[in-house]
Design an enzyme around this catalytic site. Structure first.
Site, PDB file in Angstrom:
ATOM      1  N   TRP A  99      60.939 -48.285  -7.781  1.00 30.02           N
ATOM      2  CA  TRP A  99      60.561 -49.705  -7.890  1.00 30.02           C
ATOM      3  C   TRP A  99      59.635 -50.091  -6.747  1.00 30.02           C
ATOM      4  O   TRP A  99      58.654 -50.805  -6.956  1.00 30.02           O
ATOM      5  CB  TRP A  99      61.795 -50.598  -7.946  1.00 30.02           C
ATOM      6  CG  TRP A  99      62.637 -50.329  -9.158  1.00 30.02           C
ATOM      7  CD1 TRP A  99      63.930 -49.899  -9.176  1.00 30.02           C
ATOM      8  CD2 TRP A  99      62.246 -50.462 -10.539  1.00 30.02           C
ATOM      9  NE1 TRP A  99      64.356 -49.755 -10.475  1.00 30.02           N
ATOM     10  CE2 TRP A  99      63.352 -50.086 -11.322  1.00 30.02           C
ATOM     11  CE3 TRP A  99      61.070 -50.849 -11.175  1.00 30.02           C
ATOM     12  CZ2 TRP A  99      63.317 -50.092 -12.723  1.00 30.02           C
ATOM     13  CZ3 TRP A  99      61.020 -50.851 -12.564  1.00 30.02           C
ATOM     14  CH2 TRP A  99      62.131 -50.475 -13.319  1.00 30.02           C
ATOM     15  N   ASP A 166      62.572 -57.478  -2.979  1.00 29.15           N
ATOM     16  CA  ASP A 166      63.026 -57.319  -4.356  1.00 29.15           C
ATOM     17  C   ASP A 166      64.531 -57.087  -4.278  1.00 29.15           C
ATOM     18  O   ASP A 166      64.968 -56.037  -3.828  1.00 29.15           O
ATOM     19  CB  ASP A 166      62.294 -56.116  -4.981  1.00 29.15           C
ATOM     20  CG  ASP A 166      62.828 -55.747  -6.366  1.00 29.15           C
ATOM     21  OD1 ASP A 166      63.772 -56.403  -6.862  1.00 29.15           O
ATOM     22  OD2 ASP A 166      62.287 -54.784  -6.955  1.00 29.15           O
ATOM     23  N   LYS A 190      70.568 -57.472 -13.776  1.00 32.94           N
ATOM     24  CA  LYS A 190      71.454 -56.527 -13.106  1.00 32.94           C
ATOM     25  C   LYS A 190      72.771 -57.187 -12.684  1.00 32.94           C
ATOM     26  O   LYS A 190      73.799 -56.557 -12.715  1.00 32.94           O
ATOM     27  CB  LYS A 190      70.770 -55.922 -11.872  1.00 32.94           C
ATOM     28  CG  LYS A 190      69.365 -55.377 -12.129  1.00 32.94           C
ATOM     29  CD  LYS A 190      69.367 -53.984 -12.711  1.00 32.94           C
ATOM     30  CE  LYS A 190      68.053 -53.574 -13.355  1.00 32.94           C
ATOM     31  NZ  LYS A 190      66.898 -53.547 -12.499  1.00 32.94           N
TER      32      LYS A 190
HETATM   33  C1  LIG Z   1      65.409 -53.108 -12.689  1.00 29.55           C
HETATM   34  C2  LIG Z   1      64.610 -53.273 -11.453  1.00 29.55           C
HETATM   35  C3  LIG Z   1      63.268 -53.676 -11.480  1.00 29.55           C
HETATM   36  C4  LIG Z   1      62.520 -53.915 -12.763  1.00 29.55           C
HETATM   37  O1  LIG Z   1      62.951 -55.085 -13.339  1.00 29.55           O
HETATM   38  P1  LIG Z   1      62.319 -55.643 -14.684  1.00 29.55           P
HETATM   39  O2  LIG Z   1      62.984 -56.976 -14.766  1.00 29.55           O
HETATM   40  O3  LIG Z   1      62.710 -54.700 -15.775  1.00 29.55           O
HETATM   41  O4  LIG Z   1      60.860 -55.722 -14.526  1.00 29.55           O
HETATM   42  C5  LIG Z   1      62.606 -53.844 -10.283  1.00 29.55           C
HETATM   43  N1  LIG Z   1      63.225 -53.631  -9.112  1.00 29.55           N
HETATM   44  C6  LIG Z   1      64.512 -53.226  -9.050  1.00 29.55           C
HETATM   45  C7  LIG Z   1      65.145 -52.997  -7.725  1.00 29.55           C
HETATM   46  C8  LIG Z   1      65.237 -53.039 -10.222  1.00 29.55           C
HETATM   47  O5  LIG Z   1      66.510 -52.642 -10.151  1.00 29.55           O
END
Ligand SMILES: *Cc1c(COP(=O)(O)O)cnc(C)c1O
Length: 355
Positions: A99, A166, A190
């Site tokens: 990511w 993030d 998540k």
């Molecule tokens: C799942 C995830 C993403 C991607 O998220 P989307 O909503 O599918 O774009 C980005 N960063 C992390 C840390 C993730 O776990």
């Protein structure tokens, strides 16, 4: 059979949040209409949205000058919204997994990117330390929890530039000092809501500092100014997010979530370390509380399918590891009960006995 949901995302949500959403799909807030078919400008939804924003802020202990916004597009869209809004000349990134790498790739479209450190050399099995963030960077970006590789940054880095994170997969799992951040964002699927919702916590006076013109939907100021209702927000997801936030509050807030996360993850890590059939893939001081990655010990590698089959017999769902790590990944989000973690540990012990 009772299922034990270890999916990495979309993933387990509190049963209460799912039930309340099911009820609202049939009859939303006493309107006699489904939440699927009412205006996002109606009084009921405006109230839901305001409550979700307020409760998110309360649980995160937001300092003055910060605002919670809800948008669409996922964390992946934030990967370019971040540099669009904040990268004037140069940005610094910490590369701790897939990511982060994707975020770095997008940032490069907007200016110079300095990757201050990377753990790619050991398949992202640790969090780099001892790096230096250039003082002239517009911001420093981290991925606080690496969902795929099972590492987590549990201490806010102290850096001389604005910090952006993030937090897709560890939001609301522990107290965070928001005042240390200029922006926190993530996909909600998540630990908060169904897929389709993205959250951001923005330091409002840090916005509007880049020279480039910003399309309205990209500009955080648009969503801040319109309380996340500039366009049609993901209505149902926001409703569910509110129910999850209420559940977190009723269960003691983020401090209690952290305590639970520590208890549950310790139970599993202790078993991984004790049981000779399994090995963890992450260095001890970088282990994530949210995504616990492990593989069969090399001498038992051929037994992987057998363990997955045994786990399925125990009602365990979603522990197959991501292809870039292999083996197993048990996701330990807020809504996962201790009972489910115990069932997984019991399955590992039953497997040990059987061999
Ligand atoms: C799942 C995830 C993403 C991607 O998220 P989307 O909503 O599918 O774009 C980005 N960063 C992390 C840390 C993730 O776990």
């Amino acid at each position: 059979m009772k299922k034990h949901n270890f999916y990495a995302g979309p993933s387990i949500l509190p049963q209460e949040a799912i039930q309340a959403t099911a009820d609202a799909i049939l009859n939303y807030a006493g309107t006699g209409l489904s939440i699927l078919e009412v205006s996002h400008r109606g009084a009921e939804f405006i109230e839901t949205l305001a409550q979700a924003e307020a409760l998110f802020g309360e649980l995160m202990d937001l300092p003055a000058g910060y605002k919670v916004i809800f948008v669409g597009g996922g964390a992946s869209t934030q990967f370019f919204h971040v540099p669009y809004n904040f990268l004037q000349h140069k940005a610094a990134y910490l590369d701790t997994g897939s990511w982060s790498s994707k975020a770095i790739k997008e940032a490069k479209l907007f200016g110079e990117v300095t990757v201050v450190a990377s753990s790619a050399d050991k398949n992202y099995s640790y969090i780099p330390t001892g790096y230096e963030v250039p003082a002239d960077a517009d911001y420093f970006h981290i991925t606080s929890n690496n969902t795929i590789f099972g590492t987590e940054i549990l201490q806010d880095p102290i850096v001389p530039v604005p910090l952006i994170a993030d937090m897709s997969s560890d939001i609301l799992s522990r107290p965070v000092d928001v005042s240390k951040y200029t922006l926190i964002y993530g996909g909600a699927q998540k630990n908060l809501a169904p897929a389709g919702l993205t959250f951001a916590i923005v330091k409002v006076d840090a916005l509007g500092k880049v020279d480039r013109p910003l399309p309205s939907m990209v500009d955080y100021r648009t969503h801040v100014g319109k309380d996340s209702a500039f366009n049609t927000p993901p209505v149902v997801c926001i409703f569910t997010a509110l129910q999850t936030l209420k559940w977190i509050k009723a269960n003691g807030g983020v401090a209690a979530m952290e305590k639970r996360a520590i208890e549950k993850s310790t139970l599993l890590y202790d078993e991984i370390d004790r049981n000779k059939f399994f090995v963890g893939t992450v260095e001890a001081d970088s282990r994530s509380r949210m995504n616990i990655t492990f593989v069969m010990a090399p001498e038992y590698a051929e037994l992987e399918k057998e363990f997955l089959a045994l786990a399925a017999e125990h009602g365990i769902v979603g522990i197959k590891g991501h292809r870039s790590v292999g083996g197993f990944r048990a996701s330990n989000y807020n809504a996962l009960p201790m009972e489910s973690m115990q069932v997984l540990v019991d399955a590992m012990q039953a497997f040990e006995k059987a061999h």
